[in-house]
Scaffold this motif. Structure first.
Motif, PDB file in Angstrom:
ATOM      1  N   GLY A   1       2.746   4.620  -0.612  1.00 32.57           N
ATOM      2  CA  GLY A   1       3.804   5.320  -1.331  1.00 32.57           C
ATOM      3  C   GLY A   1       3.232   6.065  -2.520  1.00 32.57           C
ATOM      4  O   GLY A   1       2.280   6.835  -2.394  1.00 32.57           O
ATOM      5  N   ALA A   2       3.789   5.805  -3.697  1.00 28.90           N
ATOM      6  CA  ALA A   2       3.332   6.496  -4.914  1.00 28.90           C
ATOM      7  C   ALA A   2       2.208   5.742  -5.627  1.00 28.90           C
ATOM      8  O   ALA A   2       1.785   6.145  -6.706  1.00 28.90           O
ATOM      9  CB  ALA A   2       4.510   6.678  -5.869  1.00 28.90           C
ATOM     10  N   THR A   3       1.734   4.663  -5.012  1.00 34.28           N
ATOM     11  CA  THR A   3       0.675   3.860  -5.624  1.00 34.28           C
ATOM     12  C   THR A   3      -0.602   3.962  -4.809  1.00 34.28           C
ATOM     13  O   THR A   3      -0.571   3.884  -3.582  1.00 34.28           O
ATOM     14  CB  THR A   3       1.102   2.375  -5.728  1.00 34.28           C
ATOM     15  N   ALA A   4      -1.714   4.150  -5.489  1.00 35.66           N
ATOM     16  CA  ALA A   4      -3.021   4.178  -4.837  1.00 35.66           C
ATOM     17  C   ALA A   4      -3.866   3.037  -5.386  1.00 35.66           C
ATOM     18  O   ALA A   4      -3.763   2.667  -6.562  1.00 35.66           O
ATOM     19  CB  ALA A   4      -3.714   5.511  -5.075  1.00 35.66           C
ATOM     20  N   TYR A   5      -4.693   2.479  -4.515  1.00 33.49           N
ATOM     21  CA  TYR A   5      -5.571   1.366  -4.892  1.00 33.49           C
ATOM     22  C   TYR A   5      -7.024   1.788  -4.670  1.00 33.49           C
ATOM     23  O   TYR A   5      -7.363   2.332  -3.626  1.00 33.49           O
ATOM     24  CB  TYR A   5      -5.259   0.117  -4.064  1.00 33.49           C
ATOM     25  N   VAL A   6      -7.855   1.521  -5.660  1.00 36.12           N
ATOM     26  CA  VAL A   6      -9.263   1.920  -5.626  1.00 36.12           C
ATOM     27  C   VAL A   6     -10.110   0.703  -6.004  1.00 36.12           C
ATOM     28  O   VAL A   6      -9.780  -0.017  -6.951  1.00 36.12           O
ATOM     29  CB  VAL A   6      -9.533   3.069  -6.621  1.00 36.12           C
TER      30      VAL A   6
END
Length: 372
Positions: A82-87
């Protein structure tokens, strides 16, 4: 019997997923009828992206070319939900990317994290969660800032070389970070400040190759860089002393200076993997990591799992490469008992060389002990 197997990585030897598989294989040899549920975990370090990708099956995993701590090409990833990205910062800054003789926090850089963050911005992420841990760097996030468009400059306005040592000459930042109002979140369970006796350099620098002299030099360089970070409009007051500022060689400080916040890595993973519900449905929880020591008791994977198991009234067993934590302190956070590969093999070298074999054998032994 339902057994939840949820270890962290055994740093430098075996991944969390492989550790869980090895332990479960041993248990099943003894008790094939038991229900083993495998949930490899991470508190923000290596394996963070893999764990979240398994927990978020609807998320998109995007491959992003980037560079390692010495500027060599590597492949990183951004997980978009969705509107969240994980790195996972360790994909670009990880200690595991370097040979032992290459470890030198005076020159390693966080620049490679920048392309991962920018890729997350480009796909429209409004919140970018960056797992911090296992880093080879001590540059206070200076490389990341350079990649985002705010390069550290010297008194003459020239860009500084990469690495922590060069920050002794930092006078300003040249430009504004290109984040398009995306919010950064540092996922970590390191509460160290940036500077001083308990700071990033003194505590973690030696693990990254810093000599005693390097520690003094790098801490002094970060002291100067902290003052520059505090000139950013989004930087909070007293930045260098905030909990988590020292995470990943000071990457935490850069994220805080960019208006970000620090969140518990294992707390976030517990929530996204629905770990508490899995624990409540189990008769036994098995967790572990490479070294179960005093640091483990202060918010890492083992502490998060054991505390949740204690609160649910479920016994929790720790299997680790070595066990240095006191029994009383371990029991206070919910650890029922602990077992070390070093003791199992009788040798540190053997434990490091054959972790999967050791975990399988411990799985067999604990199945005979615990299974109903």
């Amino acid at each position: 019997m339902r057994v939840l197997v949820c270890p962290d990585k055994f740093a430098g030897t075996i991944s969390a997923a492989a550790a869980a598989e090895a332990f479960a294989a041993g248990w099943r040899t003894e008790k094939p009828g038991d229900d083993l549920v495998l949930r490899p975990l991470s508190d923000g370090g290596p394996g963070f992206g893999e764990v979240l990708a398994a927990a978020l099956p609807g998320a998109a995993l995007i491959a992003v070319p980037t560079t390692d701590p010495l500027g060599r090409p590597v492949q990183g990833h951004v997980l978009v939900d969705g509107a969240t990205a994980y790195v996972e910062s360790a994909e670009a800054c990880g200690l595991h990317l370097l040979a032992e003789e290459e470890r030198d926090p005076a020159h390693t850089t966080t620049f490679g994290l920048g392309p991962l963050v920018l890729a997350a911005v480009e796909v429209g992420a409004r919140e970018i969660v960056i797992g911090l841990g296992g880093s080879a760097t001590n540059d206070g996030g200076a490389g990341l800032l350079a990649a985002l468009g705010a390069a550290p400059l010297d008194d003459a306005g020239y860009a500084l070389p990469y690495g922590g040592a060069a920050l002794a000459g930092c006078a300003s930042l040249g430009g504004a970070p290109r984040l398009r109002e995306a919010t950064l979140v540092a996922a970590t369970d390191v509460n160290n400040p940036l500077l001083g006796l308990h700071g990033a350099t003194a505590v973690y620098g030696p693990q990254k190759g810093a000599t005693r002299e390097d520690v003094f030099t790098l801490d002094g360089a970060l002291t100067r860089f902290a003052k520059v970070l505090e000139t950013l409009p989004s930087a909070p007051p007293n930045l260098a002393n905030l909990p988590g500022a020292g995470a990943a060689g000071g990457l935490g400080a850069a994220i805080l200076a960019l208006g970000g916040r620090v969140e518990s890595g294992i707390g976030l993973v517990r929530r996204l993997t629905r770990l508490d519900a899995e624990i409540e449905a189990s008769g036994l929880v098995v967790t572990g990591e490479g070294a179960f020591d005093e640091q483990s008791l202060r918010g890492k994977v083992v502490a998060g799992v054991a505390t949740a198991a204690r609160d649910a009234g479920v016994p929790c067993v720790v299997v680790a490469g070595r066990v240095d934590a006191g029994r009383r302190e371990a029991a206070a956070i919910g650890v029922t008992e602990s077992h070390a590969l070093v003791e199992h093999f009788g040798s540190v070298a053997e434990a490091r060389a054959r972790p999967a074999d050791g975990l399988r054998e411990l799985g067999q032994r604990l199945a005979r002990q615990w299974s109903r």
